[in-house]
Scaffold this active site. Structure first.
Site, PDB file in Angstrom:
ATOM      1  N   GLU A 166      13.307  -2.683  -2.697  1.00 44.01           N
ATOM      2  CA  GLU A 166      14.252  -1.862  -3.463  1.00 44.01           C
ATOM      3  C   GLU A 166      14.872  -0.614  -2.061  1.00 44.01           C
ATOM      4  O   GLU A 166      14.230   0.004  -2.263  1.00 44.01           O
ATOM      5  CB  GLU A 166      14.114  -0.320  -4.301  1.00 44.01           C
ATOM      6  CG  GLU A 166      13.301  -0.951  -5.601  1.00 44.01           C
ATOM      7  CD  GLU A 166      13.168  -0.441  -6.515  1.00 44.01           C
ATOM      8  OE1 GLU A 166      12.489   1.037  -6.291  1.00 44.01           O
ATOM      9  OE2 GLU A 166      13.263  -0.757  -7.663  1.00 44.01           O
ATOM     10  N   GLU A 350      12.476  -5.002 -11.868  1.00 42.98           N
ATOM     11  CA  GLU A 350      11.718  -4.491 -12.915  1.00 42.98           C
ATOM     12  C   GLU A 350      12.620  -3.607 -13.947  1.00 42.98           C
ATOM     13  O   GLU A 350      14.251  -3.388 -13.689  1.00 42.98           O
ATOM     14  CB  GLU A 350      11.645  -2.691 -11.652  1.00 42.98           C
ATOM     15  CG  GLU A 350      10.436  -3.270 -10.850  1.00 42.98           C
ATOM     16  CD  GLU A 350      10.117  -2.389 -10.035  1.00 42.98           C
ATOM     17  OE1 GLU A 350      10.658  -1.285 -10.186  1.00 42.98           O
ATOM     18  OE2 GLU A 350       9.673  -2.874  -8.648  1.00 42.98           O
TER      19      GLU A 350
HETATM   20  O1  IFM Z   1       7.051   3.531  -9.435  1.00 38.33           O
HETATM   21  C1  IFM Z   1       8.898   2.865  -9.193  1.00 38.33           C
HETATM   22  C2  IFM Z   1       8.879   1.950  -8.613  1.00 38.33           C
HETATM   23  O2  IFM Z   1       7.508   1.891  -7.178  1.00 38.33           O
HETATM   24  C3  IFM Z   1      10.179   1.303  -7.967  1.00 38.33           C
HETATM   25  N1  IFM Z   1      10.949   0.800  -9.304  1.00 38.33           N
HETATM   26  C4  IFM Z   1      10.915   2.378  -9.781  1.00 38.33           C
HETATM   27  C5  IFM Z   1      10.029   1.949 -10.688  1.00 38.33           C
HETATM   28  C6  IFM Z   1       9.595   3.536 -11.418  1.00 38.33           C
HETATM   29  O3  IFM Z   1       9.804   4.582 -10.927  1.00 38.33           O
END
Ligand code: IFM
Length: 439
Positions: A166, A350
């Site tokens: 990210e 994710e």
């Molecule tokens: O928990 C986070 C993760 O570390 C990175 N992506 C988003 C998730 C939820 O906020």
């Protein structure tokens, strides 16, 4: 929820976690990170919670790997903590740290689960944060050196490696919005971090390739922006948001350029001769990961760049207050494929939701999560049916964990964790997933 048989035979289903959020950073000789410092600063995290103990995965790793296996998952996306491997970010190696990741990878392979490693999921060693962290151009070689040390030990057994998780959160969220460590609100720091995070990615890709590692990718997070109205000002504000949040990193990685709006706004703050880094930033990768959770409605706001505000939307929301909008996942899979990544394999690295789950009679009823996953997996399937080369889908997260600036309150897990006793209880979504994967 879905049936595995609805997907190609080699489609990969997995769950994801990150080191600082689950391991227990106080254990095993790990060095201090900027998240320890951020969490120790009053007002940054509710109740001053931190990743010191988290889920105590460091000591409960075998049990957690059994949970992955029990669900029938094919792969596990985890991260290594830089400061666990190199307590000062450079120099002396913490042998216990490398041994831990070695055991983790072997534990996965023994269970026939594919290890997907993220090299950096947000915990900059404090010693490097002291030198400016992401603001310092040297972060590119620091990250690449650490990556080579770690992969020298693990590289023969890792299925796929991501450089950084990210890019937007590492740079914009942490240096402009101040919501994450290092908690800055500074436009110049932001521009430098945005550029350096890409430079560090490209430099690390090149260093790993030179060391004989393949299957290297990048993982970006995307939020689907929609204008609050059709007014030109709102539409322009939405385009600005879209460019600094979604398009900036895609453009750097896949086109070796930055969006014009961003160059205009942040150009004076970028490092000198930034254009000369674009070649490295665009180093070819083998796969690309899409993290997606929600949409955001954007309106114009008077004031300095970016002159916008977030407007509350009407859709049902998760515990994070994020609107549930599966169409956005379909949109970004299409956008990546159609406009940027072409035939490169894509993964949803994710996707998931937080809910205020509680244990009652040994069970956790999280019907909303089952529905969220069902709808997003359907959106992903739609993109596949339209020709998007999506090869896997990872749920965030395997278990409830340290949700950064929100502490332990926001529960994203398929498995409930009692943060007093550290007991794990699989939720209804875990059981539904298990049934789906068996089908
Ligand atoms: O928990 C986070 C993760 O570390 C990175 N992506 C988003 C998730 C939820 O906020």
């Amino acid at each position: 929820m879905f049936k595995r048989s609805d997907f190609p035979r080699d489609f990969t289903f997995g769950a994801a976690t990150a080191a600082y959020q689950i391991e227990g950073h106080a254990f095993g000789g790990a060095g201090r990170t900027h998240w320890d410092d951020f969490a120790a600063t009053p007002g940054n995290v509710p109740r001053g919670e931190s990743g010191a103990i988290a889920c105590d995965h460091y000591h409960r790793m075998e049990e957690d790997l059994d949970l992955l296996k029990g669900a029938g998952l094919d792969a596990y996306r985890f991260s290594a903590s830089w400061a666990r491997v190199l307590p000062d970010g450079r120099g002396a190696i913490n042998a216990q740290g490398l041994d831990f990741y070695d055991r983790l990878v072997d534990g996965l392979l023994e269970r026939d689960i594919k290890p997907m490693l993220t090299l950096y999921h947000w915990e900059m060693p404090s010693a490097l944060a002291d030198l400016g962290g992401w603001r310092n151009r040297d972060v590119a070689s620091w990250l690449a050196d650490y990556a080579c040390i770690l992969m020298d030990r693990l590289g023969d057994r890792i299925w796929k490696t991501a450089t950084i998780n990210e890019f937007w959160c590492v740079s914009f969220l942490s240096h402009f919005l101040g919501h994450h460590a290092p908690g800055l609100r500074d436009i110049r720091a932001t521009a430098r971090a945005m550029h350096h995070v890409l430079l560090a990615h490209g430099t690390t890709v090149q260093a790993l390739r030179a060391a004989g590692i393949d299957q290297i990718g990048a993982v970006c997070n995307f939020t689907y922006p929609q204008p609050a109205s059709e007014a030109a000002e709102d539409v322009e504000a939405t385009a600005t948001f879209d460019d600094y949040y979604n398009n900036f990193f895609l453009s750097g990685i896949f086109r070796r350029e930055y969006p014009r709006r961003i160059v205009k706004a942040l150009g004076p703050h970028f490092p000198d001769a930034w254009q000369q880094d674009l070649e490295v930033i665009g180093a070819p990768i083998d796969w690309f990961g899409v993290n997606y959770y929600t949409r955001e409605i954007i309106g114009h706001a008077p004031g300095p760049w970016p002159a916008l505000r977030s407007v509350e939307g009407p859709l049902p929301k998760t515990q994070m207050g994020w609107e549930i909008h599966p169409e956005g996942l379909h949109h970004f899979l299409r956008r990546c494929h159609d406009d940027f990544s072409g035939d490169l394999p894509l993964y949803v690295t994710e996707n998931g939701m937080a809910s205020a789950d509680t244990v009652a009679g040994g069970a956790v009823d999280d019907a909303a999560r089952i529905d969220y996953l069902r709808r997003h997996i359907a959106a992903a399937r739609q993109a596949m049916a339209e020709g998007v080369p999506l090869e896997g889908y990872f749920i965030w997260s395997l278990m409830d964990n340290f949700e950064w600036a929100f502490g332990f309150e926001k529960r994203f897990g398929l498995v409930h964790v009692d943060f007093d006793t550290l007991e794990r209880t699989p939720k209804a979504s875990y059981h539904a997933l298990k049934a789906a994967l068996a089908g």
